[in-house]
Design a protein around this motif. Sequence first.
Motif, PDB file in Angstrom:
ATOM      1  N   ASP A  45       0.806  -1.222   0.000  1.00  0.00           N
ATOM      2  CA  ASP A  45       0.000   0.000   0.000  1.00  0.00           C
ATOM      3  C   ASP A  45       0.840   1.274   0.000  1.00  0.00           C
ATOM      4  O   ASP A  45       0.396   2.311  -0.476  1.00  0.00           O
ATOM      5  N   ILE A  46       2.039   1.210   0.564  1.00  0.00           N
ATOM      6  CA  ILE A  46       2.973   2.335   0.577  1.00  0.00           C
ATOM      7  C   ILE A  46       4.348   1.806   0.209  1.00  0.00           C
ATOM      8  O   ILE A  46       4.786   0.787   0.754  1.00  0.00           O
ATOM      9  N   ALA A  47       5.026   2.484  -0.702  1.00  0.00           N
ATOM     10  CA  ALA A  47       6.380   2.088  -1.077  1.00  0.00           C
ATOM     11  C   ALA A  47       7.324   3.270  -0.913  1.00  0.00           C
ATOM     12  O   ALA A  47       6.967   4.416  -1.221  1.00  0.00           O
ATOM     13  N   PHE A  48       8.530   2.976  -0.436  1.00  0.00           N
ATOM     14  CA  PHE A  48       9.544   3.995  -0.169  1.00  0.00           C
ATOM     15  C   PHE A  48      10.751   3.765  -1.068  1.00  0.00           C
ATOM     16  O   PHE A  48      11.090   2.616  -1.380  1.00  0.00           O
ATOM     17  N   ALA A  49      11.409   4.849  -1.450  1.00  0.00           N
ATOM     18  CA  ALA A  49      12.563   4.768  -2.338  1.00  0.00           C
ATOM     19  C   ALA A  49      13.681   5.668  -1.811  1.00  0.00           C
ATOM     20  O   ALA A  49      13.464   6.497  -0.924  1.00  0.00           O
TER      21      ALA A  49
END
Length: 317
Positions: free
Chosen positions: A117-121
């Motif tokens: 649901d949430i992705a970080f980079a």
Amino acid sequence: MPQDRVTVVVPAFHASGTIERTVRSVFGQPQVDVRLIVVIDDEDGMTEAVLADLPDPRLSVMTNPGNLGAQKSRNRGLDAVDSEYVMFLDSDDFVMGDLLHGLTTALRQGRDGEGADIAFAPWLFYDEGLNQANRRKPTYTGAADLLDRWLVRRQWTPPCALLWRTEFLRDIGGWNESVRRNQDGEVVCRGVLAGARIAHSALGCGVYVQHDSPFRISGNRSTFGDLAEVAEALLRQPTDRLPEAERRKILGDYFYWLADSAFRRGDREAGRHALKRGEELGGELRLDARIPRFGAAVLGLETYRGVSAWVRGANDR
């Protein structure tokens, strides 16, 4: 293989000097089907004029009826999104490399192949005044780790390196329009407590630009109380993502951080309130430097910060 569809929402307030860089960086993203919604939150017409020279069928421009603020602007843009994924990009930030492709892949696959649901980079903190940059790569293992890193250890991730599954963000109510400070932290922590599945990507880079501006919310002392209100709301939110005692401890540590921040800027009333809440929640003061840690332990946090401020003032004279 069809490309993932992403919409990038950009709230723009007096952004004529930076908006072209932001727009071009989004449209330069490879391997994604991208749309861009710019929500203009001022009435001087200068940002519209810049965008008029950037004709692209993928660009939509919305103009608010007066200054509504960043949160309402983001929610207006969110209402218009028809893609599976959405990013919120500040009008002075930009994106590089395969950022969106990496983030969409991370959301689609998730940690266990069932999506996220949430992705970080990775992201770059760029200080324009000092002309210095620092690259950071966030990794959060779960709800407790994210809350601790984001709130207490200050290892947050800006919107330019974060992608949402659109329907999940809508399900949790979008952006909280009453929050004036740490807006992105509030929505991310709320989302994780609500059950968001977390994923990470190592591709590309979001660029968070720090510069002097009279419009910066973080420089407005009147918004400091919002940080405590956000913490209280996170304490009240129903969750099954971590034990209650662990949540209270993390938020207690955060209140100690708020107390320290308030005392350092001379706001004793706010500092005492935050210190009391930290004690009630079973928190503790976590200072990395040895001298402040020793001074606070011996003198008490309020007294130590007061003495430190006096010493700095005496040395400046």
